[in-house]
Design an enzyme around this catalytic site. Structure first.
Site, PDB file in Angstrom:
ATOM      1  N   LEU A   1      16.415 -24.590   5.355  1.00 30.95           N
ATOM      2  CA  LEU A   1      14.991 -24.820   5.606  1.00 30.95           C
ATOM      3  C   LEU A   1      14.142 -24.181   4.513  1.00 30.95           C
ATOM      4  CD1 LEU A   1      12.753 -25.939   7.395  1.00 30.95           C
ATOM      5  CD2 LEU A   1      12.827 -23.806   8.715  1.00 30.95           C
ATOM      6  N   LYS A   2      14.488 -22.980   4.106  1.00 34.68           N
ATOM      7  CA  LYS A   2      13.733 -22.295   3.049  1.00 34.68           C
ATOM      8  C   LYS A   2      13.651 -23.159   1.798  1.00 34.68           C
ATOM      9  CE  LYS A   2      14.322 -18.521  -0.278  1.00 34.68           C
ATOM     10  NZ  LYS A   2      12.961 -17.972  -0.290  1.00 34.68           N
TER      11      LYS A   2
ATOM     12  N   GLU B   1      10.201  -3.509 -10.917  1.00 30.45           N
ATOM     13  CA  GLU B   1      11.324  -3.659  -9.993  1.00 30.45           C
ATOM     14  C   GLU B   1      12.200  -4.873 -10.300  1.00 30.45           C
ATOM     15  OE1 GLU B   1       9.962  -3.339  -5.945  1.00 30.45           O
ATOM     16  OE2 GLU B   1       8.651  -1.645  -6.407  1.00 30.45           O
TER      17      GLU B   1
ATOM     18  N   ARG C   1      10.114 -17.179   3.791  1.00 28.14           N
ATOM     19  CA  ARG C   1      10.510 -15.836   3.361  1.00 28.14           C
ATOM     20  C   ARG C   1      11.643 -15.338   4.253  1.00 28.14           C
ATOM     21  NH1 ARG C   1      11.589 -11.837  -0.145  1.00 28.14           N
ATOM     22  NH2 ARG C   1      10.865  -9.790   0.516  1.00 28.14           N
TER      23      ARG C   1
ATOM     24  N   ASP D   1       7.083   3.837  -0.142  1.00 32.25           N
ATOM     25  CA  ASP D   1       6.519   2.786   0.712  1.00 32.25           C
ATOM     26  C   ASP D   1       6.984   2.932   2.159  1.00 32.25           C
ATOM     27  OD1 ASP D   1       5.179   1.648  -1.389  1.00 32.25           O
ATOM     28  OD2 ASP D   1       6.738   0.181  -1.834  1.00 32.25           O
TER      29      ASP D   1
ATOM     30  N   GLU E   1       5.476  -1.085  12.712  1.00 30.92           N
ATOM     31  CA  GLU E   1       6.265  -2.043  13.480  1.00 30.92           C
ATOM     32  C   GLU E   1       7.326  -1.357  14.339  1.00 30.92           C
ATOM     33  OE1 GLU E   1       9.913  -3.899  10.973  1.00 30.92           O
ATOM     34  OE2 GLU E   1       7.906  -4.409  10.303  1.00 30.92           O
TER      35      GLU E   1
ATOM     36  N   HIS F   1       2.541   3.026   0.843  1.00 32.55           N
ATOM     37  CA  HIS F   1       1.949   1.705   1.046  1.00 32.55           C
ATOM     38  C   HIS F   1       2.321   1.176   2.420  1.00 32.55           C
ATOM     39  CE1 HIS F   1       0.628  -2.376   0.497  1.00 32.55           C
ATOM     40  NE2 HIS F   1       1.836  -2.818   0.776  1.00 32.55           N
TER      41      HIS F   1
ATOM     42  N   GLU G   1      -3.126  -3.234   3.360  1.00 31.34           N
ATOM     43  CA  GLU G   1      -3.598  -4.627   3.391  1.00 31.34           C
ATOM     44  C   GLU G   1      -4.948  -4.687   4.079  1.00 31.34           C
ATOM     45  OE1 GLU G   1      -4.831  -8.079   5.343  1.00 31.34           O
ATOM     46  OE2 GLU G   1      -3.780  -6.558   6.501  1.00 31.34           O
TER      47      GLU G   1
ATOM     48  N   HIS H   1       0.048 -13.247  -0.596  1.00 32.16           N
ATOM     49  CA  HIS H   1       0.863 -14.295   0.015  1.00 32.16           C
ATOM     50  C   HIS H   1       0.244 -15.678  -0.144  1.00 32.16           C
ATOM     51  CE1 HIS H   1       2.401 -10.648   2.019  1.00 32.16           C
ATOM     52  NE2 HIS H   1       3.545 -11.297   1.958  1.00 32.16           N
TER      53      HIS H   1
END
Length: 759
Positions: A18-19, A487, A518, A602, A608, A644, A668, A697
């Site tokens: 699907l990606k 990175e 993603r 980070d 979450e 972050h 954000e 994004h």
């Protein structure tokens, strides 16, 4: 007989079909017909793999996000989306935003995105205002149901419940979201009637908010909703997951539905209470297979708990995973190169459904009917419990010697800041990025060849150094104040570090959807964590050798390493997190020793990990903040620590974020138009902060004016001398053709802001 069913299956395909199909469509390389064909093939493959179950979920497939699917289903896509487009393209416009080729036109912003409860899945936040109206758009949904029926699937349609849909959304005009329920319920009623007409017997309707703390108004809304919906000619299976019901237990049992599903992994202590409270005409579905982790279920232990319940309920007992299997990889059978011993401890989506069938057969026909399977499972469970690879004495000893002063800086921020300003001599509104730069085809090709053994380490390192130099030169050309190395050498912000730590293991194809196309491949923590050697020092030193500007050392924090991994379940998560913190602490100190004076750690996933109920938050926040501080605070006052956090509402944990005592935090804020900064009206945040000024994004290129406007809003809450200017998140997924003009706009905006302050 015991009925088996599934709440949802991974959408992306075992090879991320699907990606790749989505991204080809977005690039204009394939047609909508091609995309639809890929989706149909995936659905049919997934249904076939589940046909040994009594009921198979239908409607759980999504092109991007099931919450956004619900918005499309009830006619509530953002009003700014282009109504002239077809449903699919308008849907993608809401998901991803759209840049304008005409400079006189305003780009269309994507919907806000945030975490799905306490998982690493992101959903697109529904938007409500005083003009919101709902209208059923069920053609695609009903077509999928008919597609399943035509394939011979015993289909159970799956829906996000109306009350959870409202709860997950955001009101733009300070309206009462619950006031919209009266207009939303008729749309759900129309859909349920249409499903009944199409032949549906059972419909799974998810109300995950039942695992949260609900006010009396939301509890009443649930009662109202299901009093209305139970009149439709289908049987409703109400599904709750991710946590125990607690004070909502009686409510969930009494709602006007034909059955109730509970998460028996996270609500293990509620088994008996639910059985006692559930009315005798209702089905009870127990989620006894962990839908969010990858360890085998202890089948014999689970049967010990289930057998008495089966004796009481008989055919009213259904079995399922605890939640949708969206959160685990598809198939362990593909992991042919995984360590044999550890592989035997694991179960991915297909294997979890096989475990479900074994449990059902044991309950229906006796354990002797599946004795061979149960014995093999018991051997795997014992192997893991007694493996010498899991526990390490040196790690345990180091944990025992942790002291509180290890988590404290030598001086408070108010005293450190002067030393840091003197060292770095940065301008007002210093500019930087979050860490990553585009992972170009050249980078991916080198990494792929290196992993295949077709590129030796010397050549691979030379390729990565060339990409690091490119990133440094581009940042210098743009005029950023604090640089990053980009990175290039990192495949993933967690996997890169996990590959260098003992106690981790990695799948080859264990992909899980994070949002849209993603996908992430979460590492697996199977044992005690140790860092054998430095992980980043050489790369950062090389980047710093290319420039006179400061280059940040870039690390992933212990809480994010924990929350973005599949974590061992044989010890408290807090213990594993402290092991990670000690490993990151060693790296921080090695970076400082090597002369790196700005180090970013980070913690994108701090929020979450919050428990779903606020009463449980403080315990988590205490050990999570302590773990971050343990990793960060073994440095001198002159060393500047950054962190972050991305795509997380954090207003309600601001005191804990302040307690982290990072010198600079980047967050954000652009998608919310700086709404996340409202908390600083009431809370005097003591350290420096970089509110993200554009959404990485989306392909939209920010204007200088839009960035200035956002920063001016931030400066109303936070003194300019404590503000940084940066994007929302890392730039890994973007292209250089998008990154360069966006960063140029950001730097030009910072220059304008300095002039405005000077004036």
């Amino acid at each position: 007989m015991v009925t088996t069913h599934n709440l949802g299956f991974p959408r992306i395909g075992k090879n991320r079909e699907l990606k790749f199909s989505l991204e080809a469509y977005w690039r204009g390389e394939t047609s909508l017909v091609d995309l639809e064909k890929t989706a149909q093939d995936l659905r049919q493959t997934h249904w076939l793999s589940q046909q040994h179950l009594d009921w198979v979920p239908v409607g759980d497939f999504s092109f991007y996000d099931h919450v956004l699917d619900t918005s499309l289903l009830v006619g509530n896509l953002p009003k700014r989306s282009d109504a002239r487009l077809g449903d699919v393209d308008r849907y993608f416009q809401a998901a991803r935003g759209q840049s304008s080729k005409n400079l006189e036109q305003t780009p269309i912003a994507a919907a806000e995105m945030t975490k799905w409860f306490d998982t690493n899945y992101h959903y697109m936040v529904p938007e409500f205002d005083q003009d919101t109206q709902f209208q059923l758009h069920a053609e695609r949904y009903l077509a999928q149901y008919q597609e399943a029926v035509n394939q011979g699937v015993n289909a159970k349609p799956v829906l996000l419940g109306p009350v959870s849909y409202l709860w997950l959304g955001k009101a733009k005009d300070d309206i009462d979201k619950l006031a919209l329920l009266d207009s939303l319920l008729p749309v759900y009623e129309q859909l349920l009637i249409a499903l009944a007409d199409a032949g549906a017997e059972w419909v799974q309707i998810d109300e995950p908010i039942l695992a949260t703390e609900l006010g009396s108004d939301w509890q009443h809304a649930l009662t109202q909703a299901y009093f209305s919906l139970h009149k439709t000619p289908v049987k409703l299976l109400l599904a709750s997951y991710f946590g125990p019901l607690r004070e909502n237990l009686n409510l969930a049992c009494e709602l006007a539905t034909a059955g109730l599903h509970i998460d028996a992994i996270n609500a293990a202590d509620e088994f008996v209470n639910v059985v006692d409270w559930l009315p005798p005409h209702k089905v009870l579905s127990l989620g006894v297979i962990n839908g969010r982790n990858i360890w085998k279920t202890d089948l014999n232990s689970t049967l010990d708990k289930l057998e008495p319940i089966h004796q009481r309920l008989g055919d009213r007992l259904w079995l399922a995973p605890s939640c949708s299997l969206l959160h685990v990889p598809v198939d362990l059978e593909q992991e042919t190169t995984l360590d044999t011993e550890i592989r035997n401890w694991l179960a991915f989506a297909n294997q979890k459904l096989n475990e479900l069938s074994i449990l059902a057969q044991a309950l229906s026909s006796g354990r002797q009917a599946v004795a061979e399977e149960l014995n093999a499972n018991a051997e795997a469970i014992l192997s893991r419990q007694h493996s010498k690879r899991v526990h390490k004495k040196a790690v345990q000893t180091r944990l025992e010697n942790i002291s509180s002063d290890m988590a404290q800086r030598q001086q408070p921020y108010s005293e450190r800041v002067g030393l840091q300003q003197k060292q770095f001599v940065l301008p007002l509104f210093p500019t930087t990025t979050i860490g990553s730069f585009p992972q170009t085809p050249a980078i991916r090709q080198s990494r792929r060849l290196f992993k295949k053994g077709e590129l030796d380490q010397q050549r691979y390192h030379a390729d990565m150094k060339a990409q690091i130099e490119l990133a440094i030169r581009e940042q210098e050309a743009v005029g950023l104040d604090v640089l990053v190395h980009g990175e290039a050498e990192r495949n993933d912000m967690v996997e890169y570090f996990g590959e260098q730590l003992e106690g981790y293991i990695f799948s080859r194809l264990g992909w899980v959807q994070s949002y849209g196309s993603r996908c992430v491949k979460p590492p697996i923590i199977f044992g005690d964590i140790e860092r054998p050697q430095a992980m980043t020092v050489d790369w950062i030193n090389y980047a710093q050798s290319l420039t006179d500007k400061p280059v940040k050392g870039m690390l992933t924090g212990p809480v994010t390493m924990l929350n973005w991994s599949f974590v061992r379940d044989d010890q408290p998560r807090s213990v594993t997190c402290q092991q990670l913190a000690l490993a990151i602490r060693d790296e921080v100190q090695d970076l400082e020793q090597a002369g790196v004076k700005i180090i970013q750690i980070d913690e994108a996933a701090l929020r979450e990990g919050l428990p779903l109920r606020q009463n449980d938050w403080q315990t988590y926040l205490d050990w999570a903040v302590f773990s971050f501080k343990l990793s960060a605070n073994g440095v001198a006052n002159e060393t500047q620590i950054h962190t972050h956090m991305c795509y997380s509402e954090f207003n309600d944990i601001i005191e804990s974020i302040a307690a982290m005592d990072a010198d600079v935090i980047t967050i954000e804020t652009s998608r919310s138009d700086m709404e996340l900064l409202d908390v600083f009206n009431a809370f005097d945040y003591p350290n420096e902060i970089g509110p993200g000024v554009y959404d990485i994004h989306s392909p939209n290129i920010p204007s200088v004016a839009s960035i200035c406007q956002l920063m001016e809003k931030a400066a109303q809450r936070i003194p300019p001398e404590r503000l940084w200017v940066n994007p929302d998140c890392g730039l890994k997924t973007r292209q250089w053709t998008e990154v360069k003009p966006a960063l140029e706009a950001m730097v030009n905006a910072a220059r304008q802001l300095r002039l405005d302050v000077a004036a």
